[in-house]
Enzyme design. Structure first.
Site, short mmCIF file in Angstrom:
data_model
loop_
_atom_site.label_atom_id
_atom_site.label_comp_id
_atom_site.label_asym_id
_atom_site.label_seq_id
_atom_site.Cartn_x
_atom_site.Cartn_y
_atom_site.Cartn_z
N LYS A 67 -2.17 -1.86 -3.56
CA LYS A 67 -3.33 -0.12 -3.74
C LYS A 67 -1.87 0.95 -3.66
O LYS A 67 -1.49 1.25 -2.98
CB LYS A 67 -3.54 -0.29 -2.73
CG LYS A 67 -4.40 0.48 -2.65
CD LYS A 67 -5.45 0.31 -1.14
CE LYS A 67 -6.52 1.78 -0.73
NZ LYS A 67 -6.47 2.10 0.65
N SER A 95 -10.50 5.51 -4.76
CA SER A 95 -11.19 6.72 -4.92
C SER A 95 -11.20 7.40 -5.82
O SER A 95 -11.49 7.97 -6.69
CB SER A 95 -11.57 7.06 -3.70
OG SER A 95 -10.20 7.85 -3.11
N GLU A 103 7.92 -6.56 1.64
CA GLU A 103 6.24 -6.73 2.17
C GLU A 103 5.48 -7.83 1.84
O GLU A 103 5.08 -8.57 2.56
CB GLU A 103 5.53 -5.43 1.43
CG GLU A 103 5.89 -4.55 2.28
CD GLU A 103 5.75 -3.48 3.15
OE1 GLU A 103 4.94 -4.25 4.55
OE2 GLU A 103 6.22 -2.30 4.09
N ARG A 139 -11.14 10.07 1.34
CA ARG A 139 -10.64 10.51 3.36
C ARG A 139 -11.94 11.76 3.14
O ARG A 139 -12.35 11.49 4.47
CB ARG A 139 -9.26 11.32 3.07
CG ARG A 139 -8.29 9.93 3.46
CD ARG A 139 -7.15 10.73 3.09
NE ARG A 139 -5.28 9.58 2.67
CZ ARG A 139 -4.35 9.86 3.07
NH1 ARG A 139 -4.08 10.81 3.32
NH2 ARG A 139 -4.01 8.98 2.99
N LYS A 197 0.89 -0.66 -0.39
CA LYS A 197 0.63 -0.30 -0.03
C LYS A 197 1.01 1.51 -0.16
O LYS A 197 2.40 1.11 0.65
CB LYS A 197 -1.61 0.02 1.20
CG LYS A 197 -1.60 1.56 1.54
CD LYS A 197 -3.04 1.17 2.23
CE LYS A 197 -3.21 3.10 3.01
NZ LYS A 197 -4.54 2.39 4.16
N LYS A 249 0.90 9.85 5.09
CA LYS A 249 1.11 9.25 5.88
C LYS A 249 2.47 8.44 4.88
O LYS A 249 3.48 6.76 5.58
CB LYS A 249 0.10 8.22 5.29
CG LYS A 249 -1.68 8.22 5.97
CD LYS A 249 -2.78 7.54 5.61
CE LYS A 249 -3.99 8.00 6.57
NZ LYS A 249 -4.98 7.15 6.58
N TYR A 259 -15.09 1.26 -6.42
CA TYR A 259 -16.44 1.81 -6.72
C TYR A 259 -17.21 1.14 -7.71
O TYR A 259 -18.59 1.63 -7.07
CB TYR A 259 -16.56 3.51 -6.46
CG TYR A 259 -15.00 3.28 -4.67
CD1 TYR A 259 -15.87 3.12 -3.55
CD2 TYR A 259 -13.90 3.51 -5.49
CE1 TYR A 259 -14.83 2.98 -2.46
CE2 TYR A 259 -13.22 3.51 -3.96
CZ TYR A 259 -13.48 3.63 -2.92
OH TYR A 259 -13.11 2.94 -2.12
C1 PBG Z 1 -7.66 4.18 5.23
C2 PBG Z 1 -8.36 3.03 4.02
C3 PBG Z 1 -7.80 4.09 3.46
C4 PBG Z 1 -7.65 3.44 2.04
C5 PBG Z 1 -8.79 2.46 2.25
N1 PBG Z 1 -7.89 2.55 3.71
C6 PBG Z 1 -7.14 5.41 2.83
C7 PBG Z 1 -5.73 5.73 3.36
O1 PBG Z 1 -4.98 4.96 3.85
O2 PBG Z 1 -5.15 7.02 3.55
C8 PBG Z 1 -7.60 3.95 0.83
C9 PBG Z 1 -9.10 3.78 -0.69
C10 PBG Z 1 -9.64 4.44 -1.34
O3 PBG Z 1 -8.71 5.69 -1.76
O4 PBG Z 1 -10.47 4.45 -2.26
N2 PBG Z 1 -6.96 2.81 6.20
#
Ligand code: PBG
Length: 328
Positions: A254, A280, A239, A209, A199, A223, A319
């Site tokens: 991701k 997203s 990982e 968010r 990730k 992050k 989505y």
């Molecule tokens: C949080 C999480 C995130 C997403 C899934 N779980 C956002 C982040 O890490 O800030 C993102 C999913 C998306 O953008 O559709 N742990």
């Protein structure tokens, strides 16, 4: 040697039936996972302005959507709670409330739509007043091992509520091992773990968010001390290797489309189911591009799905999952 004109690759492409016959990959409803945002209350539906077509739903409306997903042949849904800020604190305490929104949603789902797979994130970001996935020290560092202590409790609570698949998305070191161990010790031997293994600290998460209400809480903070550096690819394999050793049943990459190279490297090196998350930002770019008339939404989504399959994915979080099935 394949030589022209004896080899003409266009022969196989000439007709629709022939193209279908030689196609190397296909997409079906069984490949898709529908994420759903949930909120408290009864008969509530909220728009998410940065995600056209996606809503936040109260549990009763989420059940209706889950039934429809099931009837479309979608195997699983992923739930994401959006809490009122009044329930958030520094430690994400509400994550450990056995009767919190996500647990109530899971119980209701298992009761009303028992045959659909339920996936839930393990991370603290919907629950913390600072929007991070873990807890902080006084200087603002995200504390790995202290966060693990909370995540294993969160995992137990969600698993006991009936969740089928836990999806740790926090990127703390060592979490898969600790979560697997506590599940086994509690007899939850069949609860699956889908590790968000690779990730990345991506700029494509913004609309999510917004959807869970962590964006404004995060402010200018990022992050990067726990999510992966977007420059790295070898590290993704480390990982994944660790997560497999620690007991992951499936792994995730991701975001999705900008990281197809990572999916392919994992596919070539490990034998484990791989999922991509079309996040997203990727979703909203396609939707807004379609609204602006510069792209065909149906074709674009179907194309991206095939790209994920070609790269080596078993399935895709998107989505648009339920829409895509209707495009077939
Ligand atoms: C949080 C999480 C995130 C997403 C899934 N779980 C956002 C982040 O890490 O800030 C993102 C999913 C998306 O953008 O559709 N742990």
């Amino acid at each position: 040697m394949r030589q022209f004109p004896f080899t003409r690759l266009r022969r196989n492409r000439k007709t629709d039936w022939s193209r279908r016959l030689v196609a190397e990959h296909q997409i079906s409803p069984s490949d898709l996972i529908q994420p759903i945002f949930i909120i408290d209350g009864k008969n509530q539906i909220e728009d998410i302005p940065s995600m056209p077509g996606v809503k936040r739903l109260s549990i009763d409306n989420m059940i209706k959507l889950a039934k429809e997903a099931k009837s479309l042949g979608i195997p699983a849904i992923a739930l994401f709670p959006k809490l009122d800020n009044s329930l958030k604190d520094e430690k994400g305490s509400e994550a450990l409330n056995e009767n919190n929104l996500i647990c109530r949603a899971i119980k209701e789902l298992k009761d009303k739509v028992p045959d659909i797979g339920v996936i839930a994130d393990i991370a603290l970001d919907p629950y913390t007043s600072h929007g991070h996935d873990g807890v902080l020290d006084e200087k603002g560092n995200i504390l790995n091992d202290e966060t693990l202590d909370i995540l294993i409790e969160q995992s137990l609570i969600i698993a006991h509520a009936g969740c089928d698949v836990l999806a740790p998305s926090d990127m703390m070191d060592g979490r898969i091992k600790e979560i697997r161990a506590i599940l086994e010790s509690e007899g939850l031997i069949n609860t699956q773990i889908l590790a968000y293994a690779a990730k990345y600290a991506s700029s494509f998460y913004g609309p999510f968010r917004d959807a869970v209400g962590s964006k404004s809480l995060l402010g200018a903070s990022d992050k990067k001390t726990y999510q992966m550096d977007i420059a790295n690819s070898d590290e993704a394999l480390v990982e994944v290797e660790l997560d497999i050793e620690e007991g992951a049943d499936m792994v995730m990459v991701k975001p999705g489309l900008p990281y197809l190279d990572i999916i392919r490297r994992i596919k070539d090196n490990y034998n484990i189911p791989i999922f991509a998350y079309q996040v997203s930002g990727e979703y909203s770019l396609i939707k807004l591009g379609a609204q602006a008339g510069i792209i065909d939404e149906q074709k674009a989504f179907l194309e991206t799905m095939l790209c994920f399959k070609r790269a080596g994915c078993n399935g895709i979080f998107t989505y648009a999952a339920m829409d895509i099935v209707k495009f077939f």
